[in-house]
Write a protein that holds these residues in place. Structure first.
Motif: not given
Length: 159
Positions: A105-114
């Motif tokens: 997991i990439a835990g920052m809420n903006y990972a999917s935006i990037v």
């Protein structure tokens, strides 16, 4: 002349239990190696790279990457990240009983935006991890076959 069996059911049951436990330990070991590789690859991406790697000004996104290993729905191992507690709660709906699971997991809420902007956060690392796990499981099968034929050759995962 009568035949007498020296079969010991409890000994056989214990041997089977030990074999299953040994395989489980090996699966966790291989998941650990694959998870560690996942973390290293995700955190050591070059910033501002022509292939679409993102520039992480604060380092928060790369530091939020983590892997978790579950068995029968229970967390048995995880790497640390700055978002460990939040990451564990985010993956709760993915956890399944009756199996081993390695979750990255990439835990920052903006990972999917990037990622949606065409940059790689963990997608490439996920594919590498799948390939590694496939190789490890094939080694486990080969090791099982070698043990059944009496060979003592040990096969270790790549580090």
């Amino acid at each position: 002349m009568a035949l007498k069996s020296d079969y010991n059911a409890s000994q056989t049951e214990q041997e089977l239990k030990n074999a299953v436990e040994a395989i489980g330990h090996k699966i966790v070991e291989y998941m650990h190696y694959a998870g560690e590789t996942f973390i290293i690859n995700a955190r050591q991406q070059p910033g501002d790279h022509a292939q679409g790697f993102y520039k992480d000004d604060t380092g928060a996104l790369r530091k939020s990457v983590q892997y978790l290993i579950f068995h029968d729905g229970e967390l048995i191992e995880s790497s640390e990240s700055e978002n460990s507690i939040a990451n564990r709660s985010e993956v709760q709906e993915l956890i399944k009983p009756g199996c081993f699971q390695l979750i990255g997991i990439a835990g920052m809420n903006y990972a999917s935006i990037v990622e949606s902007k065409g940059f790689n956060v963990i997608t490439n690392q996920q594919m590498i991890c799948f390939d590694e796990l496939d190789g490890y499981m094939k080694r486990l099968e080969l090791e099982k076959d070698l043990n059944m034929t009496g060979s003592s050759q040990e096969i270790r995962p790549k580090k």
